[in-house]
Design a protein around this motif. Sequence first.
Motif, PDB file in Angstrom:
ATOM      1  N   SER A 315       6.304   2.169   3.165  1.00 54.69           N
ATOM      2  CA  SER A 315       5.765   1.018   2.448  1.00 54.69           C
ATOM      3  C   SER A 315       5.020   0.111   3.409  1.00 54.69           C
ATOM      4  O   SER A 315       5.170   0.182   4.634  1.00 54.69           O
ATOM      5  N   VAL A 316       4.204  -0.767   2.816  1.00 60.06           N
ATOM      6  CA  VAL A 316       3.418  -1.701   3.622  1.00 60.06           C
ATOM      7  C   VAL A 316       4.332  -2.667   4.359  1.00 60.06           C
ATOM      8  O   VAL A 316       4.083  -3.051   5.506  1.00 60.06           O
ATOM      9  N   GLN A 335       1.095  -7.404  -2.832  1.00 64.39           N
ATOM     10  CA  GLN A 335       1.061  -6.092  -3.507  1.00 64.39           C
ATOM     11  C   GLN A 335       2.321  -5.864  -4.328  1.00 64.39           C
ATOM     12  O   GLN A 335       2.253  -5.322  -5.428  1.00 64.39           O
ATOM     13  N   ALA A 340      -2.025  -6.114  -7.318  1.00 61.34           N
ATOM     14  CA  ALA A 340      -2.765  -5.129  -6.504  1.00 61.34           C
ATOM     15  C   ALA A 340      -4.132  -4.825  -7.150  1.00 61.34           C
ATOM     16  O   ALA A 340      -4.263  -4.711  -8.361  1.00 61.34           O
ATOM     17  N   ASN A 341      -5.163  -4.703  -6.231  1.00 64.95           N
ATOM     18  CA  ASN A 341      -6.518  -4.305  -6.640  1.00 64.95           C
ATOM     19  C   ASN A 341      -7.187  -3.610  -5.468  1.00 64.95           C
ATOM     20  O   ASN A 341      -6.568  -3.435  -4.400  1.00 64.95           O
ATOM     21  N   ASP A 342      -8.427  -3.243  -5.625  1.00 68.69           N
ATOM     22  CA  ASP A 342      -9.110  -2.487  -4.572  1.00 68.69           C
ATOM     23  C   ASP A 342      -9.341  -3.355  -3.351  1.00 68.69           C
ATOM     24  O   ASP A 342      -9.212  -2.886  -2.208  1.00 68.69           O
ATOM     25  N   LEU A 344      -7.469  -5.777  -2.278  1.00 69.44           N
ATOM     26  CA  LEU A 344      -6.180  -5.930  -1.564  1.00 69.44           C
ATOM     27  C   LEU A 344      -5.840  -4.673  -0.799  1.00 69.44           C
ATOM     28  O   LEU A 344      -5.374  -4.717   0.346  1.00 69.44           O
ATOM     29  N   THR A 345      -6.162  -3.539  -1.404  1.00 73.66           N
ATOM     30  CA  THR A 345      -5.861  -2.272  -0.714  1.00 73.66           C
ATOM     31  C   THR A 345      -6.734  -2.121   0.511  1.00 73.66           C
ATOM     32  O   THR A 345      -6.265  -1.695   1.581  1.00 73.66           O
ATOM     33  N   ASN A 346      -7.998  -2.439   0.385  1.00 71.05           N
ATOM     34  CA  ASN A 346      -8.892  -2.348   1.537  1.00 71.05           C
ATOM     35  C   ASN A 346      -8.458  -3.300   2.644  1.00 71.05           C
ATOM     36  O   ASN A 346      -8.510  -2.969   3.838  1.00 71.05           O
ATOM     37  N   ILE A 348      -5.414  -4.321   3.212  1.00 67.92           N
ATOM     38  CA  ILE A 348      -4.179  -3.771   3.841  1.00 67.92           C
ATOM     39  C   ILE A 348      -4.548  -2.676   4.814  1.00 67.92           C
ATOM     40  O   ILE A 348      -4.041  -2.621   5.954  1.00 67.92           O
ATOM     41  N   ASN A 349      -5.461  -1.759   4.422  1.00 65.54           N
ATOM     42  CA  ASN A 349      -5.827  -0.649   5.313  1.00 65.54           C
ATOM     43  C   ASN A 349      -6.526  -1.179   6.561  1.00 65.54           C
ATOM     44  O   ASN A 349      -6.305  -0.679   7.673  1.00 65.54           O
TER      45      ASN A 349
END
Length: 737
Positions: A315-316, A335, A340-342, A344-346, A348-349
Amino acid sequence: MEGSIVSRIQLPRATEMHLGARDTKPRMRQPLREQVDTENPLHQLLTTIARRKWFLLGMVVLGGVLAGLAGLARSVEFEATTQIILDAPGRIGPNGTDAGMLDATIDDNITTLTSQGHLRRVAAALRKMEADGTVAQSDSGTGDARPDPVNGGQSNSHSFASGLFSRIWPQSKPEDLDAAELKALRKDLRVGQELRSRVITVGFTDNDPTRAAMVANTFAQLYIDDLATRHQASDKLELASIVAALPGVQSDLAEATDRLEKYRLSHGAVDQGAADSAARETADLSQQISLSRADLSASEARLQNIQDLQKQGASVSALAEAMGSQVLADLAVRQDSGTANDDLTNAINLEIERGTARIAAEAEIYRTQIKTLETRKNVLDAVAADTAGRLSGLRALEPQVSILTQRYNQLLTQQQELKQRIASPSAGVSVLSAAWPPTNPRTLSPIFLIPPGMVLFGLIGGVFVVLRNRLDQTLRGVAEAEAALGVPCLGLIPQAPTMHAKRLQQLVLAQQKSRYSRAITSLLVAAAPKPARNRSSHVLLVTSSVQDDGKTELAWSLALAATRLGGRVLFLDLDGTGARLTNEFLDEFTAHKPHNFFGDYVSDRCALHDATVAMPEIGIDFMALAPSEDLLALLSTADSSLFTDELQSIYSVVIINGPLGLAGPEAGLLTSWADAVLFAIHWGKTRRSIARGVLEPLASDASTSVPVGSVLTQVDLQKHAGYHFGDSADLLLERVS
């Protein structure tokens, strides 16, 4: 004719002579009193002690006298003490010792002082000193040589007796005498530490104060001299070894010094400070390299952990915790909250890539730092190797010279100290206070032994009195007799000074207010029916277990007292063992002896008046059993009711002096003749087991209409009052005006 044989054989008994059922006293039928201890144990103990106070007082006085005599008989002993002190902890022993070992050192000294070897040395020295003193006295011309203590102080006058005794009984071996002497020396010796100090006290006890002081001083001085001699011998051995080792050490020191000087001349001077500075810098670089490598290992492990979590799809929040990134932790919270959305994911990465790159950059920095430090260290190592090559020989030679020089100086110092110690040897202990002949004896004065002796003998006497009271199996009290025998106790008869016929007649009849007369009269009234207008006659059977119970005296006393009730009294003597008092009554109060006996009357060989003899002076008729007649055969064949009715029709009171209970079953057969049975018990003498064993079959043989009661005879009223029973004996002690 009254009492004729024909009337008893041929004619039936007249109706008017039938007396009906026997009346018994309520006193004989009352419930038995239980022996209840109303006093507490302490009060019983005090009563017992008060009763035996004169015996206890005698024991106390005896204990005091014996203790005083023992104190006077024992010899007065004096104790002389010598005090020795150990040297300070830094000076004890040849090699010195630490202050913490003081207790162990004192224990060692005390053990050595009391050892068998030291005792033997002291005993030998004392024998030598006493022998020298004996010779000196003999040479002085006094002619009175002091006895040898080893031989026990025997004089020459006993030499012949001693020689004769030694031939009959061989004397002890010399080693046994030595052992006895050592045992006596050890017994009178006292060695101990004074509190927690370095002082040891040596005390010796003897009858002679001068000898006690001499032995104590000799004991301590021999120990000090022996320690000094041992230390001196040890120092001599050590000095010899040092003297032998000095030439070799001196030669080695000279050779090492020569080699060192030659090396310095051949290799020149070396900058020792530069070499030391390089060594210190090398050590610092090594420490920095170690720290950098530790940090590099931590960064690589952290990076590897993050990569493993990414492969496992962690997990994050787990990645944020591993990276230590607060930004990534906040993104993980957003998250998890469902937003969560795109973007937020970008984010995090991107944050994960940044964290990983940062940790990788830190690891690379540590690698570069380590490489730089190692390069610098290699340069310093090369410099140190060159310097060490030049200093290797010098460093190898200088310690040898230093060590040999120190060793040589140490041997010289020890040699000087040993010479001084050998010149003036020291034992490590010294006399602090020498013993003087004591003036005050060690033994207590005889007066101080008297109180313990009195207390000890008083306790012994008290224990003896209590045990004797507990183990007493005789009967003394009314309640005690009733509880032990199971029958009522009708009274106590006081002890009379003399038991003769004339004296007994005076006690009962002439001295009616005397204690004896009152007791006998009360017993007769308790056992016989009360006087009434139409009173019936009464037959009393008196028996006992043994002759000393006073049965015959009790029977004659009851017969004499019965004459005061009015009517005729018959004394029927069926016991041949108590003939002394009965013969006195016959000799004193009858004019002629009876021609017929009880056997003739029971066997119908004569009438009643022919078998009796009158005693008009005391108002008693007498009938006895012939010595040759068998009472058991007569009683087993005779009809008791036939004869008792005839006797009751003529006599108001019939006293039967029955046979002893231990003599046979005759007393049990006579119970059918009597209206009441009186069982005499000697106060304080008859054992309860004997009385109970005789009374049980006697009471079982009696019918329910024949009560059985016990009587305590020959009671010492003064002693009885000391038991505080609270019975009828207390009434007899009261004076009657």
